[in-house]
Design a protein around this motif. Structure first.
Motif, PDB file in Angstrom:
ATOM      1  N   ARG A  79      16.623  55.822  36.041  1.00 24.48           N
ATOM      2  CA  ARG A  79      16.760  56.216  34.645  1.00 24.48           C
ATOM      3  C   ARG A  79      17.661  55.229  33.905  1.00 24.48           C
ATOM      4  O   ARG A  79      18.653  54.740  34.441  1.00 24.48           O
ATOM      5  CB  ARG A  79      17.339  57.627  34.548  1.00 24.48           C
ATOM      6  N   ALA A  80      17.312  54.928  32.662  1.00 23.71           N
ATOM      7  CA  ALA A  80      18.093  53.999  31.848  1.00 23.71           C
ATOM      8  C   ALA A  80      19.481  54.586  31.575  1.00 23.71           C
ATOM      9  O   ALA A  80      19.613  55.770  31.240  1.00 23.71           O
ATOM     10  CB  ALA A  80      17.372  53.711  30.540  1.00 23.71           C
ATOM     11  N   VAL A  81      20.494  53.748  31.674  1.00 21.62           N
ATOM     12  CA  VAL A  81      21.874  54.203  31.458  1.00 21.62           C
ATOM     13  C   VAL A  81      22.305  54.018  30.006  1.00 21.62           C
ATOM     14  O   VAL A  81      23.443  54.354  29.649  1.00 21.62           O
ATOM     15  CB  VAL A  81      22.841  53.447  32.396  1.00 21.62           C
ATOM     16  N   SER A  82      21.424  53.473  29.169  1.00 20.54           N
ATOM     17  CA  SER A  82      21.740  53.287  27.749  1.00 20.54           C
ATOM     18  C   SER A  82      20.453  53.292  26.957  1.00 20.54           C
ATOM     19  O   SER A  82      19.374  53.072  27.516  1.00 20.54           O
ATOM     20  CB  SER A  82      22.491  51.961  27.537  1.00 20.54           C
ATOM     21  N   PRO A  83      20.502  53.542  25.644  1.00 16.51           N
ATOM     22  CA  PRO A  83      19.300  53.429  24.809  1.00 16.51           C
ATOM     23  C   PRO A  83      18.785  51.990  24.803  1.00 16.51           C
ATOM     24  O   PRO A  83      19.538  51.043  25.001  1.00 16.51           O
ATOM     25  CB  PRO A  83      19.795  53.855  23.423  1.00 16.51           C
ATOM     26  N   ILE A  84      17.461  51.847  24.577  1.00 14.25           N
ATOM     27  CA  ILE A  84      16.829  50.524  24.580  1.00 14.25           C
ATOM     28  C   ILE A  84      16.102  50.321  23.264  1.00 14.25           C
ATOM     29  O   ILE A  84      15.326  51.175  22.827  1.00 14.25           O
ATOM     30  CB  ILE A  84      15.858  50.385  25.767  1.00 14.25           C
ATOM     31  N   LYS A  85      16.353  49.170  22.646  1.00  7.08           N
ATOM     32  CA  LYS A  85      15.655  48.770  21.431  1.00  7.08           C
ATOM     33  C   LYS A  85      14.628  47.711  21.797  1.00  7.08           C
ATOM     34  O   LYS A  85      14.965  46.719  22.448  1.00  7.08           O
ATOM     35  CB  LYS A  85      16.645  48.221  20.401  1.00  7.08           C
ATOM     36  N   ILE A  86      13.389  47.909  21.389  1.00  4.46           N
ATOM     37  CA  ILE A  86      12.315  46.975  21.734  1.00  4.46           C
ATOM     38  C   ILE A  86      12.320  45.818  20.731  1.00  4.46           C
ATOM     39  O   ILE A  86      11.789  45.921  19.621  1.00  4.46           O
ATOM     40  CB  ILE A  86      10.951  47.691  21.740  1.00  4.46           C
ATOM     41  N   ASP A  87      12.961  44.716  21.130  1.00  2.48           N
ATOM     42  CA  ASP A  87      13.086  43.563  20.240  1.00  2.48           C
ATOM     43  C   ASP A  87      13.016  42.225  20.973  1.00  2.48           C
ATOM     44  O   ASP A  87      13.127  41.170  20.343  1.00  2.48           O
ATOM     45  CB  ASP A  87      14.389  43.646  19.448  1.00  2.48           C
ATOM     46  N   GLY A  88      12.852  42.243  22.312  1.00  3.81           N
ATOM     47  CA  GLY A  88      12.811  40.992  23.069  1.00  3.81           C
ATOM     48  C   GLY A  88      14.165  40.366  23.293  1.00  3.81           C
ATOM     49  O   GLY A  88      14.251  39.244  23.801  1.00  3.81           O
ATOM     50  N   ILE A  89      15.242  41.072  22.941  1.00  2.59           N
ATOM     51  CA  ILE A  89      16.613  40.585  23.136  1.00  2.59           C
ATOM     52  C   ILE A  89      17.244  41.386  24.265  1.00  2.59           C
ATOM     53  O   ILE A  89      17.267  42.624  24.231  1.00  2.59           O
ATOM     54  CB  ILE A  89      17.440  40.717  21.850  1.00  2.59           C
ATOM     55  N   ILE A  90      17.775  40.710  25.254  1.00  4.31           N
ATOM     56  CA  ILE A  90      18.293  41.382  26.450  1.00  4.31           C
ATOM     57  C   ILE A  90      19.781  41.652  26.249  1.00  4.31           C
ATOM     58  O   ILE A  90      20.656  40.935  26.750  1.00  4.31           O
ATOM     59  CB  ILE A  90      18.062  40.518  27.706  1.00  4.31           C
ATOM     60  N   ASP A  91      20.080  42.696  25.489  1.00  6.37           N
ATOM     61  CA  ASP A  91      21.485  43.001  25.219  1.00  6.37           C
ATOM     62  C   ASP A  91      21.854  44.443  25.540  1.00  6.37           C
ATOM     63  O   ASP A  91      22.955  44.891  25.241  1.00  6.37           O
ATOM     64  CB  ASP A  91      21.829  42.689  23.764  1.00  6.37           C
TER      65      ASP A  91
END
Length: 725
Positions: free
Chosen positions: A33-45
């Protein structure tokens, strides 16, 4: 009736072949499970990607499958309660720009730098889903079937982004659980990742795949290992209405201008996480591409593929039953030229071993043809056998409602009903080296009985150096598939084939070798009616361009009168025999170049001692990623005795694709068909203003070339919106 060859029967029963262990069992990717929210933008931050497991160390598939991939590819996957996420770093050599066709969705895999995810949620190595993108950000998605084929007509809601860096391009995507189908409680999914890079001509995969198979082959997936059971998809109901306005005029018939105002509705209802109900009311397919025309010199009905999305989505159980020229169900028989009033389809998995498909369609009556309202019911049931094989059942019923055949002569007569039953066994060994099929079909019609069976079987062995196959068919003269595609009846067909490949250690040629095919047709008394034997020598170059040279011998005994020009002139007599020899060559250029081309030619004999020359070319140039220009041209020169004499046919088709963004597309093309004496113009603008929601503007013209004037013209505006409830 023909019997299944003994060799096929033996292969169907090889326990060691069918119960072998999954090939890439050692390739596992832990999923957490992801430990943080993810924004779909192609930036790995996002922090979630720091803790995700990495799938790396890809293996080369092409040019050769004997080493590690030269280009590095790293894949990470995580999930939350609503979505599955993927992040891919596609490293490059940094010396050249990426190579893509355009920003158009569902691009050609081998003509683009791209990354594709192949997912098998049931881990049955037969059915699944595919998602990906090219290096410019164009999306690619489809339904997987038959263990390695992808139906790109499937279109659903998911989001992705691609961002280019000096040393890599990054693909990031979020796939809602409502978009896919999966069985509750299954914690191991089959999965593989494929990368295509045109600059290095390298195709690679995470879990290794032999070069003779596509990287989509589900026999060679690794395992996506969930840390717990996947979250439930929850209520899954989508409502997809459309509004349409249009205007048309038939100039050839001196008709008035006709205005069109219409509306309809599609709905998708998730019965379970793996079973879906599709409903449609007054569907419209005006935005679908028109058929690509061909010069018709064949004695039998030509096949044009289905393009309407409702019939294609998850329709492999229906449409892939049988063979290319022996299909008991062909959805184009439904609703072309006649309005469809409503329809429903229930399809999907009941569990890991059982698949179900049920479809019912209702068409309206058409008075000017005295065509009655008709109902179509199709049922398919499939049972998994052994590791990757299956046994399928198909039932088709076409019924004319409230119909009494007319007593007057000269009026069209339609059958009151036509039914087909079919049973089919599909063989697929665990390593995919052995594939085959055996089927039997029975039709029922009020005016036909006896010799109303069809049966067929094939077996194919595919290794790195050998491809050996056998196929035979028997179709009785009374076999009747009114909702199918069976262009000829009353025949026995035998078709063996063999290919041998050689792989030079070095040099420009990657592989080369001969292929021999021979196709024999006989009547039901085993008298020869047709035979074509072909010897082909093929070369595949390391830069992916290909060359084939071939020669063939053809023999035909006409069972019906036939005009060899298909232009309405005189016909050759029944029972006359014709034979000739032909030579030919085909060349396809390197796909990584901005200017691409293909050329094919054939020259030899023809019917009645005549001669035929055929030249075909396809040219393309792309101003990537926004503009793609293509030109296809086909020329046939036929020289016969009286009354046909000299005949030449041109078929020309320029095409322009403009992809202003990955949501705004324009396509315009022309088709000039000298044989049909028609010029067709078509222009389509598509704006995907929200995921899976579109605005279409479609303009169509048809002209008579000589004297030049318009035959008919139409303009359509269609708005589609996808609601999730």
């Amino acid at each position: 009736m023909l019997r299944i060859p003994r060799l096929l029967c033996l292969c169907l029963c090889w326990p060691a072949l069918l119960f072998a262990q999954k090939k890439n069992e050692a390739w596992k990717l832990p999923l957490s499970r992801a430990v943080s929210p993810i924004k779909i933008d192609g930036i790995i931050d996002e922090e979630a990607w720091r803790y995700a497991a990495v799938a790396k160390d890809f293996r080369m598939v092409l040019p050769m499958d004997t080493s590690a991939a030269k280009l590095r590819t790293d894949v990470r996957m995580v999930y939350d309660q609503q979505r599955l996420y993927i992040l891919v770093e596609n490293y490059t050599d940094g010396s050249k720009p990426y190579m893509v066709e355009s920003l158009r969705r569902d691009f050609s895999f081998l003509k683009n730098d791209n990354f594709i995810l192949f997912m098998d949620p049931f881990d049955d190595q037969t059915n699944g889903f595919a998602f990906g993108a090219n290096a410019a950000g164009a999306q690619w998605d489809g339904l997987m079937y038959d263990g390695g084929k992808v139906d790109l007509s499937w279109d659903n809601k998911w989001v992705s982004a691609v961002k280019n860096y000096p040393d890599k391009w990054v693909f990031e995507a979020a796939i809602p659980f409502k978009t896919i189908r999966y069985k509750k409680g299954v914690t191991q999914w089959g999965i593989n990742f494929s990368r295509n890079d045109l600059k290095t001509t390298e195709k690679s995969a995470w879990a290794p795949v032999p070069r003779q198979f596509p990287t989509a082959s589900l026999a060679y997936t690794g395992t996506l290992q969930w840390d717990t059971t996947p979250p439930p998809a929850g209520p899954n109901i989508s409502i997809i209405p459309y509004l349409l306005g249009g205007v048309s005029k038939d100039y050839a018939a001196h008709g008035n201008t006709t205005w069109r105002r219409d509306a309809g509705l599609d709905a998708k209802i998730g019965i379970t996480s793996s079973l879906n109900l599709d409903l449609t009311v007054n569907p419209d397919f005006s935005q679908v591409d028109v058929d690509k025309q061909v010069t018709n010199l064949d004695r039998f009905e030509l096949f044009f593929p289905e393009r309407r999305q409702f019939f294609l989505e998850n329709g492999d159980q229906f449409s892939n039953f049988g063979y290319s020229t022996l299909r008991p169900f062909f959805s184009r028989r439904i609703g072309l030229g006649v309005p469809i009033q409503f329809g429903a389809r229930l399809s999907g998995k009941l569990n890991k071993d059982w698949r179900l498909g049920l479809m019912n369609m209702q068409t309206a009556a058409k008075d000017e043809l005295l065509l009655p309202a008709q109902n179509y019911t199709v049922a398919a049931l499939q049972r998994r056998m052994f590791t990757r094989s299956n046994l399928g059942f198909l039932f088709i019923n076409k019924e004319s409602l409230n119909y009494t055949p007319p007593q007057e002569t000269g009026k069209p007569v339609y059958s009151q009903y036509n039914r087909n039953f079919g049973l089919e066994y599909n063989l697929a060994s665990s390593n995919n080296f052995w594939t085959g099929k055996a089927l039997v079909l029975k039709s029922y019609s009020p005016d036909r009985s006896g010799s109303d069976w069809a049966t067929a079987a094939n077996l194919q062995y595919t290794s790195k150096v050998w491809n050996i196959g056998w196929q035979h068919e028997y179709v009785g003269h009374n076999y009747n598939a009114e909702v199918g595609y069976v262009p000829r009846r009353g025949y026995i067909k035998v078709a063996p084939t063999a290919t041998r490949l050689f792989f030079p250690v070095s040099g420009p040629v990657l592989s080369h070798g001969p292929q021999v095919t021979s196709t024999w047709f006989m009547d039901e008394q085993f008298h020869r009616t047709d035979n074509e034997t072909m010897l082909n020598y093929g070369l595949v170059f390391r830069q992916r361009n290909t060359l084939n040279v071939w020669t063939s011998n053809t023999y035909i005994k006409l069972l019906q009168a036939f005009d060899p020009t298909n232009t309405g002139k005189d016909s050759l007599a029944v029972n006359t025999t014709h034979s000739w020899n032909t030579v030919g060559a085909d060349y396809v250029s390197q796909p990584q170049q901005l200017f691409t081309y293909a050329f094919s030619a054939r020259y030899g004999g023809y019917y009645a001692g005549g001669r035929r020359l055929m030249l075909n070319t396809e040219l393309g140039y792309r101003f990537q990623p926004y503009v793609s220009i293509a030109m296809s041209a086909n020329y046939n020169d036929i020289r016969l005795g009286a009354p046909w004499g000299y005949n030449s046919f041109w078929l020309v088709g320029p095409r322009l694709d403009v992809t202003m963004t990955n949501t705004l597309f324009f396509t315009g093309f022309m088709q000039y068909n000298e044989q049909m004496k028609n010029i067709n113009l078509n222009a389509r603008l598509q704006w995907r203003y929200r995921p899976a929601s579109d605005l279409f503007i479609v303009y169509t013209d048809n002209y008579l070339p000589e004297p030049f004037y318009v035959k008919n013209r139409a303009l359509v505006l269609k708005l589609v919106y996808w609601f999730n409830l």
